[in-house]
Design a protein around this motif. Sequence first.
Motif, PDB file in Angstrom:
ATOM      1  N   ARG A   1       0.775  -1.251   0.123  1.00  0.00           N
ATOM      2  CA  ARG A   1      -0.001  -0.008   0.110  1.00  0.00           C
ATOM      3  C   ARG A   1       0.953   1.204   0.098  1.00  0.00           C
ATOM      4  O   ARG A   1       0.501   2.152  -0.763  1.00  0.00           O
ATOM      5  CB  ARG A   1      -1.010  -0.221   1.116  1.00  0.00           C
ATOM      6  CG  ARG A   1      -1.959  -1.026   1.083  1.00  0.00           C
ATOM      7  CD  ARG A   1      -3.213  -0.718   2.164  1.00  0.00           C
ATOM      8  NE  ARG A   1      -2.795  -0.920   3.312  1.00  0.00           N
ATOM      9  CZ  ARG A   1      -3.115  -2.024   4.053  1.00  0.00           C
ATOM     10  NH1 ARG A   1      -3.514  -2.942   3.548  1.00  0.00           N
ATOM     11  NH2 ARG A   1      -2.507  -2.145   5.218  1.00  0.00           N
ATOM     12  N   LEU A   2       1.944   1.151   0.985  1.00  0.00           N
ATOM     13  CA  LEU A   2       2.979   2.481   0.718  1.00  0.00           C
ATOM     14  C   LEU A   2       3.462   2.685  -0.523  1.00  0.00           C
ATOM     15  O   LEU A   2       3.802   3.586  -1.039  1.00  0.00           O
ATOM     16  CB  LEU A   2       3.958   2.191   1.823  1.00  0.00           C
ATOM     17  CG  LEU A   2       3.256   2.257   3.649  1.00  0.00           C
ATOM     18  CD1 LEU A   2       4.497   1.893   4.666  1.00  0.00           C
ATOM     19  CD2 LEU A   2       2.914   3.795   3.728  1.00  0.00           C
TER      20      LEU A   2
ATOM     21  N   LEU B   1       3.937   5.868  -5.455  1.00  0.00           N
ATOM     22  CA  LEU B   1       4.143   5.765  -6.989  1.00  0.00           C
ATOM     23  C   LEU B   1       3.400   6.797  -7.292  1.00  0.00           C
ATOM     24  O   LEU B   1       3.460   7.451  -8.212  1.00  0.00           O
ATOM     25  CB  LEU B   1       3.731   4.397  -7.423  1.00  0.00           C
ATOM     26  CG  LEU B   1       3.783   4.245  -8.976  1.00  0.00           C
ATOM     27  CD1 LEU B   1       5.144   4.655  -9.503  1.00  0.00           C
ATOM     28  CD2 LEU B   1       3.282   2.919  -9.426  1.00  0.00           C
ATOM     29  N   ILE B   2       2.108   6.837  -6.736  1.00  0.00           N
ATOM     30  CA  ILE B   2       1.055   7.821  -7.257  1.00  0.00           C
ATOM     31  C   ILE B   2       1.428   9.212  -6.907  1.00  0.00           C
ATOM     32  O   ILE B   2       1.100  10.236  -7.929  1.00  0.00           O
ATOM     33  CB  ILE B   2      -0.477   7.398  -6.571  1.00  0.00           C
ATOM     34  CG1 ILE B   2      -0.963   6.162  -7.037  1.00  0.00           C
ATOM     35  CG2 ILE B   2      -1.617   8.618  -6.786  1.00  0.00           C
ATOM     36  CD1 ILE B   2      -2.365   5.484  -6.182  1.00  0.00           C
TER      37      ILE B   2
ATOM     38  N   PHE C   1       3.439  14.367  -8.679  1.00  0.00           N
ATOM     39  CA  PHE C   1       4.366  15.424  -8.852  1.00  0.00           C
ATOM     40  C   PHE C   1       5.173  15.740 -10.144  1.00  0.00           C
ATOM     41  O   PHE C   1       5.269  17.018 -10.514  1.00  0.00           O
ATOM     42  CB  PHE C   1       5.714  14.767  -7.830  1.00  0.00           C
ATOM     43  CG  PHE C   1       6.720  15.939  -7.672  1.00  0.00           C
ATOM     44  CD1 PHE C   1       6.795  17.198  -7.025  1.00  0.00           C
ATOM     45  CD2 PHE C   1       8.056  15.460  -8.669  1.00  0.00           C
ATOM     46  CE1 PHE C   1       8.024  18.097  -7.073  1.00  0.00           C
ATOM     47  CE2 PHE C   1       8.865  16.300  -8.607  1.00  0.00           C
ATOM     48  CZ  PHE C   1       9.079  17.708  -7.644  1.00  0.00           C
ATOM     49  N   CYS C   2       5.405  14.786 -10.866  1.00  0.00           N
ATOM     50  CA  CYS C   2       5.896  14.927 -12.384  1.00  0.00           C
ATOM     51  C   CYS C   2       4.738  15.447 -13.120  1.00  0.00           C
ATOM     52  O   CYS C   2       5.307  16.439 -13.807  1.00  0.00           O
ATOM     53  CB  CYS C   2       5.929  13.451 -12.705  1.00  0.00           C
ATOM     54  SG  CYS C   2       7.508  12.677 -12.185  1.00  0.00           S
ATOM     55  N   LEU C   3       3.342  15.406 -13.146  1.00  0.00           N
ATOM     56  CA  LEU C   3       2.388  15.990 -13.782  1.00  0.00           C
ATOM     57  C   LEU C   3       2.508  17.322 -13.398  1.00  0.00           C
ATOM     58  O   LEU C   3       2.549  18.026 -14.373  1.00  0.00           O
ATOM     59  CB  LEU C   3       1.122  15.112 -13.533  1.00  0.00           C
ATOM     60  CG  LEU C   3      -0.117  15.857 -14.255  1.00  0.00           C
ATOM     61  CD1 LEU C   3       0.095  15.749 -15.977  1.00  0.00           C
ATOM     62  CD2 LEU C   3      -1.409  15.113 -13.821  1.00  0.00           C
ATOM     63  N   ILE C   4       2.420  17.779 -12.334  1.00  0.00           N
ATOM     64  CA  ILE C   4       2.517  19.101 -11.983  1.00  0.00           C
ATOM     65  C   ILE C   4       3.727  19.845 -12.411  1.00  0.00           C
ATOM     66  O   ILE C   4       3.861  21.169 -12.920  1.00  0.00           O
ATOM     67  CB  ILE C   4       2.497  19.339 -10.295  1.00  0.00           C
ATOM     68  CG1 ILE C   4       0.941  18.806  -9.837  1.00  0.00           C
ATOM     69  CG2 ILE C   4       2.738  20.641  -9.930  1.00  0.00           C
ATOM     70  CD1 ILE C   4       1.017  18.580  -8.439  1.00  0.00           C
ATOM     71  N   PHE C   5       4.866  19.052 -12.311  1.00  0.00           N
ATOM     72  CA  PHE C   5       6.040  19.849 -12.788  1.00  0.00           C
ATOM     73  C   PHE C   5       5.811  20.016 -14.292  1.00  0.00           C
ATOM     74  O   PHE C   5       6.677  20.915 -14.735  1.00  0.00           O
ATOM     75  CB  PHE C   5       7.168  18.976 -12.435  1.00  0.00           C
ATOM     76  CG  PHE C   5       8.515  19.317 -12.902  1.00  0.00           C
ATOM     77  CD1 PHE C   5       9.181  20.526 -12.353  1.00  0.00           C
ATOM     78  CD2 PHE C   5       9.090  18.791 -13.950  1.00  0.00           C
ATOM     79  CE1 PHE C   5      10.601  21.029 -12.648  1.00  0.00           C
ATOM     80  CE2 PHE C   5      10.375  19.191 -14.358  1.00  0.00           C
ATOM     81  CZ  PHE C   5      11.049  20.332 -13.646  1.00  0.00           C
TER      82      PHE C   5
END
Length: 617
Positions: free
Chosen positions: A599-600, A605-606, A611-615
């Motif tokens: 789960r962690l 990963l999500i 974070f990559c999408l926002i960047f």
Amino acid sequence: MLSNITLLYIALFAPLVGSLFSMLFSSSKRHIFVGVIASLLLLTSLGATVLLFVNATLNNEIVRATLMDWIVVGHINLAFGFVVDGVSATMMLVVTLVSSMVHIYAIGYMLHDRSFNRFFTYLSAFVFSMLILVMSDNFMGLFIGWEGVGLCSWMLIGFWYEKESANFASNEAFIMNRIADLGMLLGIFLLFWVFGTLRYEEIFDKMQNADITLLTIAGILLFIGAMGKSAQFPLHTWLADAMEGPTPVSALIHAATMVTAGVYLVIRANPLYSQVPELSFAISCLGAFVALFAAFMALVNRDLKRIIAYSTLSQLGYMFVAAGLGAYWIALFHLMTHAFFKSLLFLGAGNVMHAMHNKLDILKMGALYKPMKVTAILMILASIALAGIFPFAGFFSKDKILESAFAYGYYGIWVALMLGAFLTAFYSFRLIMLVFFAPKNHEEHPHEAYSYMLGAMTPLAVLAVCAGWFESDFHHLLAQFLPVNDQHLDAQIISTLIAVTSAVALSGIIIALFIYRNGPLSKKWEEKFIYKLLFNQYYIPLLYEKIFMVPYKAISHLLWKGVELKIIDASVDLVARILCKSGEGLRPIQSGNLSKSLRLMAFGLIAFLLFCLIFVI
């Protein structure tokens, strides 16, 4: 035949070898051979010094040596350089001779001490540091030796560290001298800033063209250091308390060597002080004041060693008077003669202490002459020399100081020194009478010291008697190295001055013999204000405690409670608590449970993809 350079290094480094050798056994059980080897190495240093003195100074030759470079940066070039001329050679003779005798004496004195080996480690290290101070050809080397003797003095005064009084005394001496040494260090920095060098020869050559104001400030700062080391008012309180150390320490450090370093500094820097006569006169006035200031305290004190310590303080005042008057060779002459009879007095006091099981109250002694005849005779000889009675050594050197003060027209200083001569004779024989000749006032069974301890005292006794006979030779020798500004008086005036001085000293002795022939004075005397004032050192230690120690302790307690605990410690503890809490919070991710770990991982990963999408956007 050894070269002068070789002799110089032997004289300098033999005590260091002795200290390092003793250090090898400092934590082991007592070994007599440690003291014997250390003493032999000191005798080696003495032998090299004598040969150097004969080969070099008597032939009007100055020996110079550079051991190695120390600081070479840009235009700064400081080296470990040494010089042996008439001034440093005289000091070397005094230091190595007295040190050798004290080392031999200490073998018997410290024989049953469990830290016997450690004692010789410190004692030899002190001699090495003192020789660096004396032999250096520059102010920075002098300062290194200066701090070295300060460190060794701290270790030796507090040698019996189990005693609270010894710890206090060692810290007091160390702190008082560090305060003074700050002034001295600033003076050295100022000299370097003005002259671009710290070598004596180079500074003194350029001194004629220097600004007189800067020279005056440098002279004052250097003298502040001298005041601390030589225990001049108001930095004097540590000297009497330093008697907590073993008696050989008192004989070596607080009579013959370290406390005279301040006088040596003024003598060595004589071209500087000759340029500022107002400052030199102030030094003479302070010396005359201290000569009386300390002598009055010695009149009423009951502690055997403290009386001799106050006597040392008084005689240092005489030396500073001579140096301040420009009679530098006379100051050095009195320094030399004083070293012999004062170290002899301290060693004799050590014999009395051993015989009386470390009791120091002279009012509780008496009748020690018969069981300790040799010690008594040696201490009487030293006391006669201290009082300045012809033909003993003290007569010649002290008389020259009085003669100089009179010749220069400083009659107030002359009267003060004359009164000091009377007081010196009086308290010296007060001590002798109460210790050796007054009716018995104790239950001890005293005994004489070991024969080799008495043997070590004998050369000092011989010199206390006859060192002054070589006054003219000493004058001739130092005239080649020091300015001689003697003011010549008529032979009749000189004879009159000598007669008056001798009469004053003899009257002090006779009055002391008469007053104390039946023992101590009545207890009523101790109730008088003047007695309490002198016995409590003019209440100066109490004043220092109220003005400096108590407020400092209160401020320190406030800073400890308010800053150290509530700000600094609390900040550190807060960081630790945050880390602990965060560790507790993150502990579940290391539980080892596979489903929790998956789960962690998915959550991580999500979060990473978001974070990559926002960047990118």
